[in-house]
Write a protein that holds these residues in place. Sequence first.
Motif, PDB file in Angstrom:
ATOM      1  N   SER A 937       0.841  -1.192   0.000  1.00 12.31           N
ATOM      2  CA  SER A 937       0.000   0.000   0.000  1.00 12.31           C
ATOM      3  C   SER A 937       0.873   1.237   0.000  1.00 12.31           C
ATOM      4  CB  SER A 937      -0.904  -0.002   1.254  1.00 12.31           C
ATOM      5  OG  SER A 937      -1.598   1.212   1.395  1.00 12.31           O
ATOM      6  N   VAL A 938       0.376   2.318  -0.627  1.00 14.51           N
ATOM      7  CA  VAL A 938       1.085   3.597  -0.638  1.00 14.51           C
ATOM      8  C   VAL A 938       0.092   4.722  -0.397  1.00 14.51           C
ATOM      9  CG1 VAL A 938       2.977   2.874  -2.144  1.00 14.51           C
ATOM     10  CG2 VAL A 938       0.882   3.779  -3.159  1.00 14.51           C
ATOM     11  N   ASP A 939       0.589   5.842   0.096  1.00 17.18           N
ATOM     12  CA  ASP A 939      -0.221   7.046   0.252  1.00 17.18           C
ATOM     13  C   ASP A 939       0.709   8.250   0.166  1.00 17.18           C
ATOM     14  OD1 ASP A 939      -2.457   8.602   0.553  1.00 17.18           O
ATOM     15  OD2 ASP A 939      -2.598   8.357   2.732  1.00 17.18           O
ATOM     16  N   ILE A 940       0.141   9.417  -0.184  1.00 17.80           N
ATOM     17  CA  ILE A 940       0.902  10.658  -0.276  1.00 17.80           C
ATOM     18  C   ILE A 940       0.318  11.662   0.709  1.00 17.80           C
ATOM     19  CG2 ILE A 940       1.617  12.567  -1.752  1.00 17.80           C
ATOM     20  CD1 ILE A 940       1.426  10.796  -4.149  1.00 17.80           C
ATOM     21  N   THR A 960       8.638   5.925   5.080  1.00 24.54           N
ATOM     22  CA  THR A 960       8.245   7.170   4.446  1.00 24.54           C
ATOM     23  C   THR A 960       9.360   7.607   3.496  1.00 24.54           C
ATOM     24  OG1 THR A 960       9.080   8.384   6.371  1.00 24.54           O
ATOM     25  CG2 THR A 960       6.707   7.988   6.255  1.00 24.54           C
ATOM     26  N   TRP A 961       8.956   8.307   2.433  1.00 24.33           N
ATOM     27  CA  TRP A 961       9.873   8.654   1.350  1.00 24.33           C
ATOM     28  C   TRP A 961       9.787  10.138   1.064  1.00 24.33           C
ATOM     29  CZ3 TRP A 961      12.528   4.327  -0.112  1.00 24.33           C
ATOM     30  CH2 TRP A 961      11.947   3.088   0.203  1.00 24.33           C
ATOM     31  N   ASP A 962      10.942  10.755   0.926  1.00 27.55           N
ATOM     32  CA  ASP A 962      11.024  12.167   0.552  1.00 27.55           C
ATOM     33  C   ASP A 962      10.822  12.258  -0.958  1.00 27.55           C
ATOM     34  OD1 ASP A 962      11.875  14.737  -0.212  1.00 27.55           O
ATOM     35  OD2 ASP A 962      13.265  14.881   1.472  1.00 27.55           O
ATOM     36  N   LEU A 963       9.682  12.811  -1.377  1.00 24.50           N
ATOM     37  CA  LEU A 963       9.378  12.879  -2.800  1.00 24.50           C
ATOM     38  C   LEU A 963      10.079  14.036  -3.495  1.00 24.50           C
ATOM     39  CD1 LEU A 963       5.554  12.049  -2.793  1.00 24.50           C
ATOM     40  CD2 LEU A 963       7.510  10.516  -3.053  1.00 24.50           C
ATOM     41  N   VAL A 964      10.663  14.940  -2.721  1.00 25.61           N
ATOM     42  CA  VAL A 964      11.414  16.046  -3.311  1.00 25.61           C
ATOM     43  C   VAL A 964      12.839  15.606  -3.612  1.00 25.61           C
ATOM     44  CG1 VAL A 964      12.236  18.403  -2.995  1.00 25.61           C
ATOM     45  CG2 VAL A 964       9.979  17.741  -2.132  1.00 25.61           C
ATOM     46  N   GLU A 965      13.481  14.971  -2.613  1.00 24.99           N
ATOM     47  CA  GLU A 965      14.865  14.526  -2.776  1.00 24.99           C
ATOM     48  C   GLU A 965      14.960  13.133  -3.381  1.00 24.99           C
ATOM     49  OE1 GLU A 965      17.491  16.309  -2.218  1.00 24.99           O
ATOM     50  OE2 GLU A 965      16.500  18.046  -1.323  1.00 24.99           O
ATOM     51  N   GLY A 966      13.856  12.393  -3.344  1.00 22.05           N
ATOM     52  CA  GLY A 966      13.889  11.053  -3.898  1.00 22.05           C
ATOM     53  C   GLY A 966      14.698  10.086  -3.072  1.00 22.05           C
ATOM     54  N   LYS A 967      14.457  10.034  -1.770  1.00 17.51           N
ATOM     55  CA  LYS A 967      15.218   9.126  -0.920  1.00 17.51           C
ATOM     56  C   LYS A 967      14.387   8.703   0.276  1.00 17.51           C
ATOM     57  CE  LYS A 967      17.495  12.915   1.596  1.00 17.51           C
ATOM     58  NZ  LYS A 967      18.804  13.528   1.906  1.00 17.51           N
ATOM     59  N   LEU A 968      14.851   7.658   0.922  1.00 17.44           N
ATOM     60  CA  LEU A 968      14.183   7.166   2.121  1.00 17.44           C
ATOM     61  C   LEU A 968      14.189   8.249   3.191  1.00 17.44           C
ATOM     62  CD1 LEU A 968      12.949   4.683   3.629  1.00 17.44           C
ATOM     63  CD2 LEU A 968      15.267   4.185   4.408  1.00 17.44           C
ATOM     64  N   ARG A1003       3.470   8.766  14.905  1.00 12.34           N
ATOM     65  CA  ARG A1003       3.895  10.087  14.449  1.00 12.34           C
ATOM     66  C   ARG A1003       5.031   9.928  13.441  1.00 12.34           C
ATOM     67  NH1 ARG A1003       1.331  13.472  17.976  1.00 12.34           N
ATOM     68  NH2 ARG A1003       1.095  12.711  20.121  1.00 12.34           N
ATOM     69  N   GLU A1004       5.328  11.007  12.745  1.00 14.13           N
ATOM     70  CA  GLU A1004       6.419  10.963  11.786  1.00 14.13           C
ATOM     71  C   GLU A1004       7.735  10.617  12.477  1.00 14.13           C
ATOM     72  OE1 GLU A1004       8.907  13.907   8.850  1.00 14.13           O
ATOM     73  OE2 GLU A1004       6.839  14.437   9.301  1.00 14.13           O
ATOM     74  N   SER A1005       7.869  11.006  13.744  1.00 14.66           N
ATOM     75  CA  SER A1005       9.083  10.712  14.501  1.00 14.66           C
ATOM     76  C   SER A1005       9.251   9.227  14.780  1.00 14.66           C
ATOM     77  CB  SER A1005       9.078  11.478  15.821  1.00 14.66           C
ATOM     78  OG  SER A1005       7.996  11.033  16.632  1.00 14.66           O
ATOM     79  N   GLY A1006       8.165   8.455  14.650  1.00 19.09           N
ATOM     80  CA  GLY A1006       8.199   7.037  14.958  1.00 19.09           C
ATOM     81  C   GLY A1006       7.509   6.692  16.257  1.00 19.09           C
ATOM     82  N   GLU A1007       7.121   7.686  16.996  1.00 14.65           N
ATOM     83  CA  GLU A1007       6.450   7.436  18.273  1.00 14.65           C
ATOM     84  C   GLU A1007       5.050   6.889  18.040  1.00 14.65           C
ATOM     85  OE1 GLU A1007       4.881   9.917  22.207  1.00 14.65           O
ATOM     86  OE2 GLU A1007       6.021  10.909  20.632  1.00 14.65           O
ATOM     87  N   VAL A1008       4.716   5.808  18.718  1.00 11.86           N
ATOM     88  CA  VAL A1008       3.375   5.230  18.626  1.00 11.86           C
ATOM     89  C   VAL A1008       2.416   6.078  19.461  1.00 11.86           C
ATOM     90  CG1 VAL A1008       1.933   3.242  19.172  1.00 11.86           C
ATOM     91  CG2 VAL A1008       4.217   2.898  18.211  1.00 11.86           C
ATOM     92  N   VAL A1009       1.397   6.604  18.803  1.00 12.99           N
ATOM     93  CA  VAL A1009       0.419   7.458  19.493  1.00 12.99           C
ATOM     94  C   VAL A1009      -0.567   6.594  20.253  1.00 12.99           C
ATOM     95  CG1 VAL A1009      -1.283   9.281  19.220  1.00 12.99           C
ATOM     96  CG2 VAL A1009       0.701   9.209  17.708  1.00 12.99           C
ATOM     97  N   PHE A1010      -1.153   5.613  19.564  1.00  8.42           N
ATOM     98  CA  PHE A1010      -2.043   4.672  20.249  1.00  8.42           C
ATOM     99  C   PHE A1010      -2.236   3.456  19.366  1.00  8.42           C
ATOM    100  CE2 PHE A1010      -4.887   7.336  17.809  1.00  8.42           C
ATOM    101  CZ  PHE A1010      -5.768   6.432  17.227  1.00  8.42           C
TER     102      PHE A1010
END
Length: 1672
Positions: A937-940, A960-968, A1003-1010
Amino acid sequence: MGSGASSQNGNAKKQPPGTESIQKRILRIERDKTEAKLDRRVVNEFLTGNVNIDVPSKSRIVRIFTSSTFTDTMHERNTWMARAYPELRAFCQMKGYEFQVVDMRWGVRNEASDDHTTTDLCMQELRLCQKFSTGPNFISLLANKYGYRAPPRTIEVNQFNTLLGVVETDEDKTLLNKWYVRDDNAIPPEYVLQPISRVLLDYKSEDRDLSKAAKEEWYRESGIIRTTLDKAARISLPEKEAEDYYVSITEKEVRAGLLDITEPEKHCLWFWRKINGIENFKNPDQKHVKKFIDMDNSQEYWQESRRLLNVLEEKKMKSALPEKNIFQYTVNWTNDGINPENGQHKTYLKQMTDMFITQMERLIEEGVKQKSSTELSNPLVIECCQHVRFCQQKYENFCGRETTLGKIESYIKSPTATKPLIIHGASGSGKTSLMAMTARLIPSWMQNTNPAIVLRFIGTTPDSSNITGILISFIQQIKAIYNQTSHLPEGLNELSKESTLSLEFASTSRPLVIILDALDQIDVAFNARSLFWLPRVLPKHVKLIVSTIEDDECFPKLKAMFKEQEQFVSVPELTFSEADNIIQQWLRSRNRTLNPSQMSKLNECVHQCPLPLFLNLSFESAIKWHSYWHDSETILQQTVSESIKYLFSKLESKHGQMLVSRALGYLTASRSGVSESELEDVLSCDDDVLNDVYQYWEPPIRRLPPLLLVRLKTDIHQYIVERGSDGISVLNWYHRQFKEAAGDRYCGEEVAHLIHSGLADFFNGKWAEERKKPYVDKKKKGEEDRHVSNQPLMHGDTYNLRRINNAPYHMAMAGDLSELKKKSLMDFEFLQAKIVATSVRHILDDFAIARKLFRDDAQLETVGAALEMSQGALLYDLFQLAPQLMDRLCGDKNATELLRQCNHSSVPYLLPDQEVLIKPGGQLVFCLTGHRGPVKSVDIREDGKLAVSCSDDDENSVKTWDLVEGKLHKTYDGIGEDPSRVRFVCDGRMILVDYEDSYIVIRESGEVVFTLNDYIGGQSAVGGHQKTLLALFCDVNVHVYNLEKDGEKMANIANSSMQFCENIPTAIAVSENYAVVTDVEQHYISVLSFSDQRLSDWCEVFDPKRKKQHLTDLTIDAIVITPDEKRFILSNTRDNDLHIYDLDTREKLESIKGFQSDYAQNYRIAEKGHLLYFPGKTGVVVWNLETKERSAILNNVGDLCDVVSWSWKTMVTASDEDSTICVWDLEKEEKEKKNQTLLLGHKIRYFIPLHNSSRYVLVVVQTRGKDDKSCCLQIYDVQTKQVVRQAPLDEAPGIVKALDDKRVVVVTVTRKMKIVNVDKMTLEKVFQGDLSGYTDDVEVKSDGSEIITHTRGRKQFKRYDTTTGKTKAIIRRPSFAQQYPNKFEKTFYVNKGWTVLVGRILDGPWLLFDIRTLQCFASIPLEYSYSDIPPKKAAISDDGQLFIFGANSDVKRPSTYNENICLPAELEEHDKPTKIIIWNIGNDYKGEVVAECDDAEYQTRYNEMDNRKGLDVSVDKIRVIDKTRLVTAHNDFILRVWDRKTGKLIDRLEGHNSAIDVHTTETGPYFFSCESEIAFRVWDKATLKCIASFRMENAMAACRMCADSRYIITSTKSPTARLVQWQLKGEGIPTVGKIGAELFKGKVTQDRLALVTADDDHYRTDDLDSDEDTDY
């Protein structure tokens, strides 16, 4: 005495060490598993983490202290410097040692003379030489001069008073009191000789006259002081104590370096030169002679010096040192003293230097030999030893932290703690010292056990700087502790799993404690800071303590991994009492104190910033205070930053501003640190530094005096760390604050270019290999060899990672675009080396930096884009660079030179005869690879800058992937099991992941919210404003949660009339306010309103009468809601019609006829609302809802599983069988591929190379997309790329086989077998009788004269004569097989020699037939348990001697069976691996197993691994590759090569990531393997090495190998049917010209060929085949 001898050593160049692959490192560690050279008990202490043991020196240095007087030995020292030192440096390097020289007469600044620290510096450096040097460490050049007798810098108070009491005159007493001042901060108190400039203020004046006058005054007064103290000491002190006041500095050096040591013969040499008659001169000319003897104004001083020199030389040194270490030379006096131009003196200098080299090499050889007998040689033990040493340094002065240590102790003692303990705090808060002290205290906390401690201070050694090195040494150490045999897999993920498994060895009697300090210091490569390798749960008897700073990505990841607060221990600021205790302890350790005022000032300052780092910086300033200093001199800074700046200013004052600024500038600007030798080389090429240094003395070679750098390093050693980078030890700042401060101070814009240019020149080897660098100093211009290290791409067979990783960066930062392209980014050899040595991601980083700095450069843009698109292929195979670039950049004028280099690649490569890859500059922007399995699955994100994807691979990865720089961007692996769907929620601030048993928001940081563990298995929908609501449809209820409020439940909506659909993500649609969902049968829909929190009534979609009319049942398979929320659209996978409904009324508005070849899934609508799109089999299907027109974009990208667009500008796609994420720019035009071959039609159904020709290919092609019957038979010429014969067909044949180069046999839908003349495109013959309706194959004899196939009923076999077309014979099953009534399997085997036929009865045995006698000569007993193994998993050798087949593992082994690989006793029956059985069917048939092949080792390992995703060693394909070996493809994606005579496993061939097919012939030199229709590899049979591969974006339809195995032919998928010929090229591959004679001449006709004729149903009574097919 000794005599001179010439050196035999050549001019070897310095070669920095490179790096190792994982496999090489494994071999290196495995090589020496025992430490026989050191006491085993001591080795065990290191392995088990005893940090209280003495640690042997790890240094591999030869460091000599040259002791001499200055003026009289200048030419000797110059000659050594020019000739001997470079030669000895090379000699040491060949033995793995560094060579350093300490010459205190070179580069000592005025500051050392001003504060009288010269003698202290001498003694300090001498002690370091003795401590670290292997072999020689002290060289004396004592000759006719005794040396300077300096007054002592400090005198203990009682002794000073004693001396003062016997001084005769008041003037002398006054002079002593003027220069010596009491310092009560010393313990015991002492008198300190004041700095000259403190008393004589003009001493350092810039006014030369004033400075000269001050120096003359000091010279006069110091002479009086020396004489006064000399006399007083001889009167009042014992002789030994008195000597300190009148012996020279040189004698003190000799005493410490030679006289007072044991075994001086092993470490010391004396080169003793005498000048005839120099001391007998009457009225000598002082201008010349005083340089060579001790002349002063006082005759008494001269005579005393001569006496002392005579005693030292004749009585002390000669008696202490054996004759073989003393080399005496006598020369005559000249008016210039020693003159190198004088013949005698020139000879002397040469002989003396030759002897010096010879004797040095002797002592070095002896020292190295002695050291090797006692030093650690096991790399694992060395690694442990280094961390123990670092630990001891850090806990040495530890004090306080009782509360924090108490928490750690509680964790260690807790029997219920099963998760890691995380120590966290700000940079400089003392975490490392705390971890070190913890290691020291653990044995006292666990007194009733014998704990083992695995200790790693990350970044302090090369192997602890990267995740691979950490895991390898980690596994090795644990298994060594518990006496386990070590197995080290190659792959990083396998290493991670192996490290977790190794924890299970811990026991009650020997628990295991693991300490990992500074997770934030681990190299970012391989996504190590995502901590995928860190155990979540610990086995019993295991404790794990880690530390990290709080503002690094590791800490949020840890917070996400471990929710329990008790797992986290914060390192607090120092309390006042702790700070005071630390200060007192440090003062005691340094024998110093502070007066009350000074102590108060220090305490007050530290209280304002209670960080250990600030305390250390402040203390290091205060420790230098004297009690007599005025308050204005005792200055402390108020912050860490200011303290660092103050430290820098003091360093500049002491070592020189230019040297410090450049040395620290280079260190700071370096990408990952510099080694000491590298820094010395770079500084030696910096003429600003050398011109500043050479103001005191200009040496014979233009290099930096090494001692200067050594002194500077000594003064900052506690603030820098020796860590690993690129496989070597480098220096780098230990604290980030130092790097920032040094960057601001020494790397500003005005010097940054110069700094980076210097580093770029060094890493490119610009001034190596004796190339002379020009310079300009105050006197002249010139050019000199700087004797710096060479920087080739490889050192021997090891890549030079220092150049590879650093040169491009510094050239870019220096702004040198031309050199950057020439030497790195447009140099194929460099690009290939970097990809192999590191990763394509590192190359992309280089291009990213360059493209930012040089935005308008077309070359960088084009090649960088090509590499971004090919990164998946280059991660798959490092050596695909040449063919990837040659295909993508073909015809691009910006890449002409680079393509020329690619064409001459030394590595073999596969090259297609046309362009098959997408061009850079078009729609495809990035191919992002990171998952290890197919993407689900993918999402933007809403801003279009970030994408998220998931895979249920072994890591359960979410990325998650940086779509501007094209990298992980980031990785979130292992949070849950089997992720199937990802969505951005809460305005893109969080990610919702659907796991097998939970919904988790991170979260984007990797922290599990719930985490939600309820209502799993139903449909889910994310809606609401900014996607903040989650609706779960389970059974008959809807549960709505607020994602912004930690998953707070908002509503529970019941609907008892119908059950919701289970978890089918495509059968649900959602918008901001609504969700459309189906029932469990997918016939009805209902609409949920998020705002009203209600469900609508169910509405049936398709006509319910279809069932009664026995029509195909239609289900709702795809739904989408339009952006305006007025309509929704649904479809089914049967006809793919689009049905449009009113969302409010749920009434159908209209239908749009779909395409049957589509597959309705994952419907999405672009933001503007008129474009509906979804993934198709070969691209993205797009419906324009306004025009009702269907189109396809991104064609030939493979079978997609998911696609998502942002603003119809950026599109991200994921394929069913690929781990790659593709990013597309829809606003760009797709670049056309050039040089493409002829389009053959819509779809190639089947193709085969003709019988003996590699030039011609028979093709059955479907010409029209919607018409399955629109088929054509073609002959394609791969040389001319033209169709040379063609005939439209009435029906597509089921089977096609070549008889010869102009005839093929086909099987029609009417069960008839016919011969087609493909030259004339006519039917030539119809064979007698019918074939079985379910036959998959027919076998053709190599000469085309016979065919074997099944009889009509598939219970026998029959032989056809191709000349007559009649059945030649029936091969009947034997009578003993009549008990098996079933038919033969569809697949059967005939050997190339046409002697043996092997077929298997359904649920029965394999039967073996002799084709010549038509008799069954044997069967393979069913006891070998193969009946449920597909018959395609078998093979027969060309010579008919062996038949190989797959079988279940629970076979009963016959008595003749000789196992080659035994199963482990502990292996359970159901865990046993699948066997491959080799059966003897040859002339000497004995009816027995030749060998039974299994890979029990790997299967056992798989059984032990968690989360292996069902992979095992089950065989998928079996192929015979030659007369001695066979190859098998397995379910774990590994090819295995076996000895077909013994069953021995010869090799495992890895590299594939998915299911493999294998193509081979027994006669060709190669075989090839194909995986997932997107990649294939060519293997050399001789070496079993993969010599070439190719990976594409577009899936191929099929692969074939030509008969001579020189070419591969592949077909493309619809709608563009082409054939692609692949040729192996490159170094060592023979050049192939024309590939065959022209067989087909004349015009191509279009006459229709009827394969089915009216008489196909005619039954011939003379047919021998009487076996009726009752099932057809």
